[in-house]
Design a protein around this motif. Structure first.
Motif, PDB file in Angstrom:
ATOM      1  N   ALA A  11      -4.029  -3.500 -11.391  1.00 13.74           N
ATOM      2  CA  ALA A  11      -5.523  -3.131 -11.337  1.00 13.74           C
ATOM      3  C   ALA A  11      -5.706  -2.076 -10.366  1.00 13.74           C
ATOM      4  CB  ALA A  11      -6.259  -4.428 -11.076  1.00 13.74           C
ATOM      5  N   TRP A  12      -4.826  -2.081  -9.307  1.00 13.06           N
ATOM      6  CA  TRP A  12      -5.191  -1.058  -8.393  1.00 13.06           C
ATOM      7  C   TRP A  12      -4.753   0.261  -9.040  1.00 13.06           C
ATOM      8  CZ3 TRP A  12      -7.408  -0.104  -3.448  1.00 13.06           C
ATOM      9  CH2 TRP A  12      -8.134  -1.097  -3.006  1.00 13.06           C
ATOM     10  N   GLU A  13      -3.486   0.323  -9.779  1.00 15.09           N
ATOM     11  CA  GLU A  13      -3.034   1.555 -10.221  1.00 15.09           C
ATOM     12  C   GLU A  13      -4.003   2.027 -11.416  1.00 15.09           C
ATOM     13  OE1 GLU A  13       0.900   1.366 -12.013  1.00 15.09           O
ATOM     14  OE2 GLU A  13       0.868   3.547 -12.392  1.00 15.09           O
ATOM     15  N   ARG A  14      -4.762   1.206 -12.189  1.00 12.30           N
ATOM     16  CA  ARG A  14      -5.648   1.432 -13.330  1.00 12.30           C
ATOM     17  C   ARG A  14      -6.770   1.716 -12.810  1.00 12.30           C
ATOM     18  NH1 ARG A  14      -3.559  -3.338 -15.380  1.00 12.30           N
ATOM     19  NH2 ARG A  14      -5.526  -4.504 -14.993  1.00 12.30           N
ATOM     20  N   ALA A  46      -0.158   1.080   4.813  1.00  7.64           N
ATOM     21  CA  ALA A  46      -0.611   0.236   3.659  1.00  7.64           C
ATOM     22  C   ALA A  46      -1.532   1.058   2.644  1.00  7.64           C
ATOM     23  CB  ALA A  46      -1.859  -0.904   4.551  1.00  7.64           C
ATOM     24  N   ALA A  47      -0.646   2.037   1.896  1.00  5.09           N
ATOM     25  CA  ALA A  47      -0.979   3.012   1.120  1.00  5.09           C
ATOM     26  C   ALA A  47      -1.569   2.749   0.025  1.00  5.09           C
ATOM     27  CB  ALA A  47      -0.077   3.939   1.208  1.00  5.09           C
ATOM     28  N   GLY A  48      -1.140   1.304  -0.572  1.00  3.80           N
ATOM     29  CA  GLY A  48      -1.522   0.961  -2.153  1.00  3.80           C
ATOM     30  C   GLY A  48      -1.232   2.102  -2.850  1.00  3.80           C
ATOM     31  N   PRO A  49      -1.967   2.506  -3.934  1.00  3.12           N
ATOM     32  CA  PRO A  49      -1.683   3.340  -4.837  1.00  3.12           C
ATOM     33  C   PRO A  49      -1.765   5.055  -4.052  1.00  3.12           C
ATOM     34  CG  PRO A  49      -3.293   2.099  -5.599  1.00  3.12           C
ATOM     35  CD  PRO A  49      -3.423   1.935  -4.355  1.00  3.12           C
ATOM     36  N   MET A  75       3.017  -1.817  -5.249  1.00  6.45           N
ATOM     37  CA  MET A  75       2.188  -0.956  -4.909  1.00  6.45           C
ATOM     38  C   MET A  75       2.745   0.450  -4.771  1.00  6.45           C
ATOM     39  SD  MET A  75      -1.437  -1.755  -4.421  1.00  6.45           S
ATOM     40  CE  MET A  75      -2.256  -2.994  -4.400  1.00  6.45           C
ATOM     41  N   MET A  76       4.021   0.161  -4.335  1.00  5.50           N
ATOM     42  CA  MET A  76       4.762   1.466  -3.989  1.00  5.50           C
ATOM     43  C   MET A  76       5.273   2.222  -5.141  1.00  5.50           C
ATOM     44  SD  MET A  76       4.672   2.815  -0.763  1.00  5.50           S
ATOM     45  CE  MET A  76       2.893   2.452  -1.328  1.00  5.50           C
ATOM     46  N   GLU A  77       5.613   1.253  -6.287  1.00  5.51           N
ATOM     47  CA  GLU A  77       5.995   1.777  -7.607  1.00  5.51           C
ATOM     48  C   GLU A  77       4.819   2.738  -8.159  1.00  5.51           C
ATOM     49  OE1 GLU A  77       7.435  -1.580  -9.541  1.00  5.51           O
ATOM     50  OE2 GLU A  77       8.896  -2.028  -8.098  1.00  5.51           O
TER      51      GLU A  77
END
Ligand SMILES: C[S@@+](CC[C@H](N)C(=O)[O-])C[C@H]1O[C@@H](n2cnc3c(N)ncnc32)[C@H](O)[C@@H]1O
Length: 271
Positions: A11-14, A46-49, A75-77
């Motif tokens: 969801a964060w990536e989208r 804690a970079a998330g996307p 998240m790193m992917e």
């Protein structure tokens, strides 16, 4: 905790662009406070996307480098996919209290909405300080109070009132754990930083409609997304109805739909 964030990484990536748009002005303030410039080495914790680090990459240019770090592998992917065209950017999986980098290897460290999830924020700041060169700067962004952020607070209120208990429960690190500027400043000072300052920046959320707001926020709010996924359909529907009612009272007309108030604290300090 990292499994919980892994579960919402999709969801964060989208929705990464939406998050970055809401935080564009505040992230620029963050980068100014970190004094990020051409040729710098920057760590995003804690970079998330990766939104903060991606903004930093535009400032450091081809002679600089940006490392995105997070303890949630998914998240790193996602961050690696978002930055595959940015050669200056790399990713590493690590906890903010055990950063996988040598001492004094960065000019600046950024932490956008990650410090409040640390069990011991001062220890996380101290670890980021370790990887800064002398004079290097650490800057953390956290959410201002729940009242100043109805776009998120009202969703949490709707869940809490459904069950008659606050959500997230008191004492558990959550999005508003460092919403008191004194606590935030203390965490940076206790982490060993000097010249600590905290400023407030408005971050209103724009969405096409109240329904679009409800569709987005619970997907991103990690602990909430997990909690909602485990509830019966009727309970989820009751929370949705309650949240839309609160949202209708708090929203105002936006550029292209509705706007809800938002606000962040940006704390900076120097090694
Ligand atoms: C609210 S998201 C913010 C993501 C990103 N910084 C942004 O602003 O778009 C919080 C992030 O913190 C990460 N996180 C939480 N606890 C962490 C820890 N102890 N060490 C490293 N990362 C952590 C989560 O995996 C998640 O990616």
């Amino acid at each position: 905790m990292s499994e919980m964030w892994d579960s919402v990484a999709g969801a964060w990536e989208r929705n990464a662009e939406l998050v970055d748009v809401q935080l564009t002005a505040a992230t620029a303030v963050m980068l100014d406070a970190a004094q990020v410039g051409p040729g710098d080495a920057v760590l995003d914790v804690a970079a998330g996307p990766g939104g903060a680090g991606i903004a930093a990459a535009a400032r450091v240019g081809g002679d600089g480098r940006v490392v995105l770090s997070d303890d949630a592998p998914a998240m790193m992917e996602a961050a690696a996919r978002r930055t595959e065209d940015l050669p200056a950017v790399t990713t590493v999986v690590c906890d903010q209290t055990r950063i996988d980098a040598p001492d004094e290897s960065f000019d600046a460290a950024l932490c956008r909405h990650g410090l409040m999830f640390a069990d011991a924020p001062a220890a996380a700041v101290r670890e980021a300080r370790r990887v800064l060169r002398p004079g290097g700067r650490y800057v953390a962004m956290t959410w201002d109070t729940r009242e100043a952020n109805p776009w998120l607070g009202l969703v949490l209120d709707a869940v809490g009132e459904q069950f008659g208990v606050p959500f997230p429960p008191p004492g558990i690190p959550g999005p508003f754990s460092l919403s008191d500027p004194v606590l935030l400043e203390d965490a940076l000072r206790a982490g060993g930083l000097d010249d600590v300052e905290v400023v407030t920046v408005a971050t209103p959320m724009q969405r096409a409609s109240l329904e679009a707001w409800w569709e987005l926020v619970p997907q991103l709010a990690g602990p909430l997304a997990v909690a909602l996924a485990g509830m019966d359909d009727e309970v989820r529907a009751a929370i949705r109805t309650r949240a839309l009612g609160y949202g209708a009272a708090a929203a105002r007309p936006g550029d292209d739909g509705i706007e809800m108030a938002g606000s962040v604290l940006i704390a900076s300090g120097r090694r």
